[in-house]
Structure formats: structure tokens, C-alpha cells
Design an enzyme around this catalytic site. Sequence first.
Site: not given
Ligand code: ATP
Ligand code: MG
Length: 587
Positions: A37, A274, A284
Site C-alpha cells: 500500500e 511476518r 508504518k
Molecule cells: P499496513 O497494511 O499496516 O499499512 P503492511 O506492513 O501490511 O502495513 P503493506 O504495504 O500492506 O504494509 O505490505 C505489503 C506487503 O508486505 C504485504 O503483502 C505484507 O504481507 C508484506 N509485509 C509487510 N510487513 C511484513 C513483515 N514484517 N514481514 C513479512 N511481510 C511483510
Molecule cells: Mg497491509
Amino acid sequence: MSESETKKSLNFIEEIIEDDLRTGKWDGRVVTRFPPEPNGYLHIGHAKSICLNFGLANKYGGVCNLRFDDTNPAKEEDEYVRSITEDIGWLGFGDDRDVLFASDYFEQLYAWAVQLIKTGHAYVCDLSPEETRKHRGTLTTPGVNSPFRDRPAGENLDLFERMRRGEFADGSRTLRAKIDMASPNTNLRDPVMYRILHAEHHRTGDAWSVYPMYDWAHGLEDSIEGVTHSICTLEFENHRPLYDWFIEAINSGRGSDGSFGEKIHHPQQIEFARLGLNYTLMSKRKLLELVRDGHVTGWDDPRMPTLSGMRRRGYTPESIRTFCERVGVAKTNSTIDMAKQEHCVREDLNARASRVMCVLRPLKVVIENWSDGGDENRVEMMEAINNPEDASAGVREVPFGKELYIERSDFMEEPPRKFFRLGPDREVRLRYGYWIRCVGFEKNEAGAVTLLRCTYDPATRGGDSPPDGRKVKGTLHWVAADSAVEAEVRLFDRLFVAENPDKAADGGDYHDNLNPESLERLSGCKLEANWMDSGGPAWSDGIRRVQFERQGYFCLDRRDAAADRPVFNRTVGLRDSWAKLAARGGK
Ligand code: ATP
Ligand code: MG
């Protein structure tokens, strides 16, 4: 390797993919995706997901899509799109792929929603957000049906179209899936598919007044792209039945069963743990707060766990890929020791970084008997090895003269027994230089030592042992005073003092765990002559990395350094500084 041994080295996702390839489930296709995102910069957790998704596509001759999940207009910005694309390229992935945007699918998603209204799978609900929440029930009590649940399809269609046109206020209506308000899985209790938002979108402008919810959009975006293995983190495990429901509901009106056209592709979702790191925040939202509130200098502050921060600090993309590989793919969440990440970068830099000498906290040394070897103003060039780990890195010439700098901490007026460096009447080796003996020193009024008087032994040129068999225990780095280049050096410690930054006493939060000493700036450091001109080319990512002997691995700061202004960041120390940090963390 036997078949069983090969099998053992596969992670569980690779096993699934290899099974699918064997059974022909997807006709031999492997399509993955990385769907960030655009509401922040990428961090080391994202790197894990990037390496996994792009890595699997590479390994199995498939493709991995980079798709921006830009369904939420309020929080998204082009700056994030740019930085994310750049960071993925830096990590070594995605170069030859088009960048995709979920917002390009808005029209298709809308059409599917209309189909679900027509087949009785979705309805427009007039409950306010609070009422919707109240009706939802709890984990132990079922929800209550919305009074609008049985609205006739014609009325739903009319209202949904007017929602799209912007006739209604934000929050006044939603489109909801008609599933089961009593489901034990709360995700299935008539989830909202669309909300009204009169907001400007970074790509679609003001074309839309309704925006799809993540849960409605995400699985369908994968379907549109023909994603075969939709890999996501564990918290989406109990969203999977909802994604399956949406696709099955759409398909129930398709193919031989209905009149809405062909059936759509149904990806397989696979969840993995994760990545979590100790001493590190990965949210984030919180990283944004650190930036916004000035606790760091920006998203690319070298103390940040962001890829742009790590890059600026000197981390190599190779070492991050190695780290992600070694962490592996797990099915249960755990926290990885940050020392593992530091180990990976140290290992890579040890093999590749050339060595130079830089005195961080200089103390001047005058060689009183320099004239014993000839002209007192002469400068002798000493041969120094660029990288003992890599013979092809060759040698260089380092100037040695009457006045030098050594590290302040390498002299003690009253050294304890185990201190093998310099003290009154003690002798040490200057690496690649000569042996010197301290014969006197000067102090200022505050009692600090300001200058050392030493003699050198001409029989020890290059740092070699003298013929008389004398021994020294200490070898120091040094820099000739006349030709030294002034440098600024930034040393970093962890941003948080607590292993779990979110855990604070008495209702506090991560702010209480910020390390007040996470940045130390040293100016007036003395760098070996000529390094700025000849100290090795930039690496393939444009960063110039180096080892300062005895001090660690450093890189030129990509923002603040200039040709006439060397500013270095310490990437990592030479040894594991774990013990020191654990002690400070109060364990
Ligand atoms: P949010 O959705 O809370 O803004 P997010 O970390 O999920 O934060 P995204 O931009 O949705 O952010 O993440 C993109 C991809 O990265 C998603 O597919 C998510 O599963 C993966 N991802 C995010 N954080 C991690 C992590 N700590 N370990 C592994 N994969 C991650
Ligand atoms: Mg996310």
C-alpha cells in the site's frame, strides 16, 4: 542429492509450488505478487516478502507482479510510489516488470459488485459506521441483521449507482456482502465492500465517490492478474474464507451456472509468518510518526529499518537478500535477533570492502627523531594492503611523516596491565608504518592529553619486527597529519533501548524506549590521504563503502557527502556489539 534431500531443503511454500507444478494445477504457471500500500516507505519486513515473492518467481520461471494496493485514497501519495519502486529495484528485483495499480481495476471491481447485487449477494446498507459496528456482535455473541438486508435488488442497484455518482454524504451508506451475521468468523458478518468517500485519489482524481474495502478488493486484484500463489502474512488467514466467498459468489453466476460470462480465476492464498526484529519497530504508522515528530531525520535516516535508511547506512542489497534467505519461511510468528542482520552485512562487507585508515578522535603524535632517517620534512610512502580477504584488491601507498594522528583512546597516561596500546615509555607498531615509543606528552589545563612525543625505529619500516627480536603487543591505525583529509563521521546505535520497543511501563509507549544516544556525530576525523580520489569506485548501487581499520564498515553518506566534504556513516562495527547493547537494554 537424492529426492528426499532436495525435498528437505525446500520451504513449505516451495513444496506447495512444486506439488502444483507436478500435478499441473495451474498449467505450469507460477504467478506471485508483491502488493504494497503506498502509504509509507518499505522496511526490512517488506524485504522479506519481496525476496520471497520475486525469489519464487525467479526460481520457477514465473512472474512476480509489483502492484500498488492503492484502494484507500486518503493516505496514499506519489512519493511513496516512487520510493517503493526505487527500493525494490535497489534490492535487485522487478526491473523488467510493469508497475501495476489496484486503482486500474476500480471499474472491473464495480462491475462485479453490481453483479453480486443482481444475484442477491450484496445490499446497500444505511446504518452509520457506529451502528454497523454495534450490529456486528463480538467473538462470543452473534451479530444482528441490518434492517436493510432484504432491500430489493432494483433499489440496491439504484442506490449503489447514486453512491458512485456522489449523491450521498461520506459514511451515510455502504455496500455490504450478504453472508452470515452469525458466522463464528467475524470477517463473514456481512462485511462492507464499498464506502462513500469524497476524496481525491492520487491516480483517479475525483472520478470516484465510492472506494472498495481492502477485503473486497484484494483477492479480486489477484484474480484479475492470474496470481496462482497469493502469499500473505498470517493475520490474513481468517480473511481467506471471505476472499474465497467473494470469488465463489461471483462464479456462481458464471460459466454454465449463470449468464454473467466466464468464471473468474481463483488464486490460492498461502500464509506465512511476518518478519519481526528485536529493537525494531515495523509498523508504518509508527515509523511515520518517528519521521513526522522529528525523532529521526527522515524515512531514510540511517537508523530507520526502512530499505532507504539501510541503504543510506551502507547495507548492501546482497546482505539483505542473504538475511531474508537465512531467516527462512515459517508458519508461526517469531522475533529475529537483529544481530543476525548485522552479521550478514558484516560478512558481505568483510569480503568486499577495501580497508583504509581513519582516526575518529585524533591525538597528535610528533616523531622527535624523524630526522634520523634523512630530511625532517620528508614523507615516506608505505605500502598497505587494500583487502586481506581479496588479493585482487591490490595495494596502495600511504604517506608517513613527522607528524601523525592516532586515536585518543589508544593512549593512556597510566595504562592498566592488559592495555597493549600506547603509554609513557611503551612501544607499539603503527600498521604498515614504523614502531614508535612514547617518550613524553603534553596536557592542557583541563588535564587532557593534547600531544604525544615519540621516537621511531628506522629498522621497523612497514611495521616489520626489528632484527633484535624485540616484540610489541599492540598495532595501531594512524594517519599522517599533513595530508590527512578532514571528515565527518556518524556513528549509530539502535534506535530503541528495549528489545520490544512497544513494551513500556505504566501505559507508556515506544517513545519511552527511544535511545537518546542513537546518533553520535564526530567532526574533525582524520582520513587517509587520497581516499576521496582513489579509494575505490562506487559499488553497483552508487554507494562507496569502505572499512576503517579497527573501527568498522562505513559508507559515504549519499545525501550529505560531497567531493570536498567527506561524510561517513558507520554501517556496522567490526565485531558483534551485542553484549554491550544487551547490558544497556537493562536485561
Ligand atoms: P499496513 O497494511 O499496516 O499499512 P503492511 O506492513 O501490511 O502495513 P503493506 O504495504 O500492506 O504494509 O505490505 C505489503 C506487503 O508486505 C504485504 O503483502 C505484507 O504481507 C508484506 N509485509 C509487510 N510487513 C511484513 C513483515 N514484517 N514481514 C513479512 N511481510 C511483510
Ligand atoms: Mg497491509
